[in-house]
Write a protein that holds these residues in place. Structure first.
Motif: not given
Length: 437
Positions: A182-187, A270-275, A304-307, A189-198
């Motif tokens: 989670l932390l490595d991906h978020s740090n 609620v989400l408001g572009k927050k990570k 950006s970096g949401s998961a 990741n500069n692309d907020n078009s797709n949320v990482m799903v683990l």
């Protein structure tokens, strides 16, 4: 057995209501019996789930369900016979003008294929079948089964994010691996078009929800993400309900919105572009289109970096939802299994029970690293005198006695309940064959 009877009784009811069968039975003066059969089938279907549950502990109910199954098959065969005769008559009507002489037709009434003989035989079988079902319905009423009006869904307890980490055994390494991902991906990741799903994948009871709870409550995760959310999804993947749940967890207020447009706008607010980190626990949905619709909503306002963490038993769910390879939870090793067993059996007196250690370790080995099985055995042994432990180890009976009355069976039952009616019948058929060692 009851879950297998449900599709069978539904099939019998459909045949009893068949138009061709109804026309034939009316012509034979059996329509009253047919309608009575339909009423009985409707009454039995309403109590079948409760009967199935009680049959596991009540021998009388078990025998009643067994007799009902035999009666249902008898009625099914009988109605097949009526339908065949109805279809035969319809075909004969078309050919009637081209048949033999009148003398030949009269003679046919006294041959082995006589419609008169067939009608008398089938009428008697109908009466006999109805008498048996009558008796079963009378007996059914004595059991006072609980009724349900609709086909019930499986009752899934709602999960939550709280966990007492001091009580967890053997998942620290898994937690560190997931947190690192989670932390490595978020740090990076500069692309907020797709949320990482683990996806976190594993068999029922192995600890998927526990691992997700540990990650959710990890301080490094809470400091890293602006929002950390939990949503119990379970078998009903209803987008409106999931969105409403996320909104309520994020705002800590009840959401009264019902329209999808309003829910979508509130979710964006609620989400408001927050990570964010969202845990979607206990997912069963294997419909890609539903997930695509849900993902679109979650991506639209993701920082950006949401998961997202998804827990599931299904590899298909992982394939549909995951953007990374799934994290598979393994069974506990021997040392961790023994530690868990000690906590639930010996507690702080293990040093005083040296004579039981060898027996207990062999019993734990039989649990094959599955945490619910280990806890179940521990609970059983706590209630037995130490002299009885060897008999528990030495007998194969303990497997049935324990596994059919504890949390392990609901876990397996949940998997079984999600099979289609046809798959349940196939499952039951396959169970007739012995397991190959």
């Amino acid at each position: 057995m009851g879950s297998l009877l449900m599709p069978l009784l539904g099939s019998v009811a459909a045949k009893a209501g068949d138009m061709l069968v109804g026309e034939l039975l009316r012509a034979w003066g059996l329509d009253k019996a047919r309608r009575k059969l339909e009423r009985h089938l409707a009454a039995v279907q309403c109590i079948l789930l409760d009967a199935d549950a009680k049959s596991r502990t009540n021998p009388a109910v078990h025998q009643w369900v067994k007799d009902l199954k035999a009666a249902a098959y008898q009625a099914d065969d009988l109605l097949d016979g009526f339908r065949y005769e109805a279809l035969r008559r319809r075909a004969a009507e078309i050919r009637r003008r081209h048949r033999c002489s009148r003398a030949g037709k009269v003679l046919s009434y006294f041959t082995a294929n006589s419609p008169v003989v067939f009608r008398l035989s089938m009428s008697r079988k109908m009466k006999d079948a109805l008498e048996i079902i009558d008796e079963l319905v009378v007996e059914m009423n004595k059991f006072q089964f609980l009724q349900h009006k609709e086909s019930p869904s499986v009752d899934h307890p709602q999960t939550h994010s709280h966990v007492d980490e001091s009580e967890i055994v053997g998942r620290q390494d898994d937690k560190e691996q997931v947190v690192k991902i989670l932390l490595d991906h978020s740090n990076n990741n500069n692309d907020n078009s797709n949320v990482m799903v683990l996806p976190i994948i594993g068999m029922g009871g192995i600890g998927k929800t526990t691992l997700a709870q540990l990650v959710h409550n990890e301080q490094r995760v809470k400091l890293h993400f602006e929002l950390v959310l939990w949503a119990c999804v379970s078998d009903k993947f209803v987008i409106e309900e999931i969105v409403r749940s996320i909104i309520e967890v994020a705002t800590m207020k009840k959401c009264e919105l019902t329209h999808m447009e309003a829910l979508q706008k509130k979710l964006c607010e609620v989400l408001g572009k927050k990570k964010y980190l969202l845990v979607m626990d206990d997912v069963w949905n294997e419909d890609r289109h539903k997930w695509d619709d849900m993902r679109s909503l979650l991506n639209s306002q993701a920082g950006s970096g949401s998961a997202i963490i998804v827990t599931s038993r299904s590899d298909q769910v992982a394939s549909i939802m995951g953007t990374l390879p799934p994290h598979r939870i393994s069974l506990l090793n021997e040392d961790r299994s023994w530690e868990l067993f000690q906590r639930n059996t010996f507690q702080r007196e293990a040093e005083k029970q040296e004579e039981l250690i060898s027996i207990a370790k062999n019993i734990v080995h039989k649990c094959k690293g599955l945490p619910p099985a280990i806890k179940t055995i521990a609970a059983l042994l706590r209630s037995k005198h130490h002299s009885q432990w060897f008999s528990v180890l030495d007998s194969d009976v303990w497997k049935d006695e324990i596994l059919t009355s504890t949390a392990i069976v609901p876990a397996l039952q949940l998997s079984y309940d999600h099979l289609s009616s046809e798959e349940k019948i196939c499952f039951s058929f396959c169970a007739l064959f012995p397991r190959i060692a």
